[in-house]
Design an enzyme around this catalytic site. Structure first.
Site, mmCIF file in Angstrom:
data_model
loop_
_atom_site.group_PDB
_atom_site.id
_atom_site.type_symbol
_atom_site.label_atom_id
_atom_site.label_comp_id
_atom_site.label_asym_id
_atom_site.label_seq_id
_atom_site.Cartn_x
_atom_site.Cartn_y
_atom_site.Cartn_z
ATOM 1 N N THR A 35 0.840 -1.192 0.000
ATOM 2 C CA THR A 35 0.000 0.000 0.000
ATOM 3 C C THR A 35 0.876 1.243 0.000
ATOM 4 O OG1 THR A 35 -1.727 -1.154 1.241
ATOM 5 C CG2 THR A 35 -1.805 1.247 1.263
ATOM 6 N N TYR A 36 0.580 2.153 -0.896
ATOM 7 C CA TYR A 36 1.320 3.414 -0.970
ATOM 8 C C TYR A 36 0.631 4.459 -0.106
ATOM 9 C CZ TYR A 36 4.090 1.381 -4.619
ATOM 10 O OH TYR A 36 4.959 0.561 -5.301
#
Length: 168
Positions: A35-36
């Protein structure tokens, strides 16, 4: 800051075929949830959950990358499960999920990422120097060199998964 120097290839064959043909020898396999948290043109900040498929061991990382193309700066360190869960829940994004096969090929380590949400398999090779990376001649079964093609970057693929949740 450590430097990451790698080339990426659009793998045309299934990893299982490469294993059966003896082209690669598997060391281990991981499941990755990525996840960014922040992205711009040259920098990215992400968290990952990594599960070793043989042992079931799970670890969590926080990574900062700077740059594009073959050579990028990278800082990565472990975080706790609690920190990972808090960050992922706070942002509410859909993680990019993939299986990573780490294997040996002719005395070199290769990593093959097989993505779950899209039809994509990428083979990565890391190098000690930019000169070594540029001089490397890949066998044809590696597929097209996509090292500098942004549409295949993890952050681009991840952004597409977010739909309207992600605003540039």
């Amino acid at each position: 800051m450590a430097m990451e120097i790698e080339r990426k290839f659009l793998l045309a064959e299934q990893p299982e075929t490469l294993i059966q043909e003896g082209k690669i020898k598997v060391r281990h396999t991981q499941s990755i949830w990525q996840t960014y948290l922040a992205i711009d043109e040259t920098q990215e900040l992400r968290v990952r959950k990594l599960k070793n498929e043989a042992t079931g061991a799970v670890s969590y990382t926080h990574t900062f990358k700077n740059g594009n193309g073959l050579q990028r700066e990278e800082i990565e360190y472990e975080i706790t499960e609690d920190i990972y869960e808090q960050v992922v829940e706070a942002f509410g994004f859909v993680p990019l999920t993939k299986s990573r096969i780490t294997a040996d090929w002719e005395g070199r380590t290769v990593e093959i990422d097989v993505y779950d949400q899209i039809h994509l398999s990428v083979l990565e090779v890391e190098f000690d120097t930019l000169q070594e990376a540029n001089a490397f001649e890949a066998p044809s079964w590696f597929g097209e060199d996509i090292s500098t093609q942004k549409q295949y970057s993890n952050k681009t693929v991840w952004k597409k998964l977010q739909g309207k949740k992600w605003v540039d």
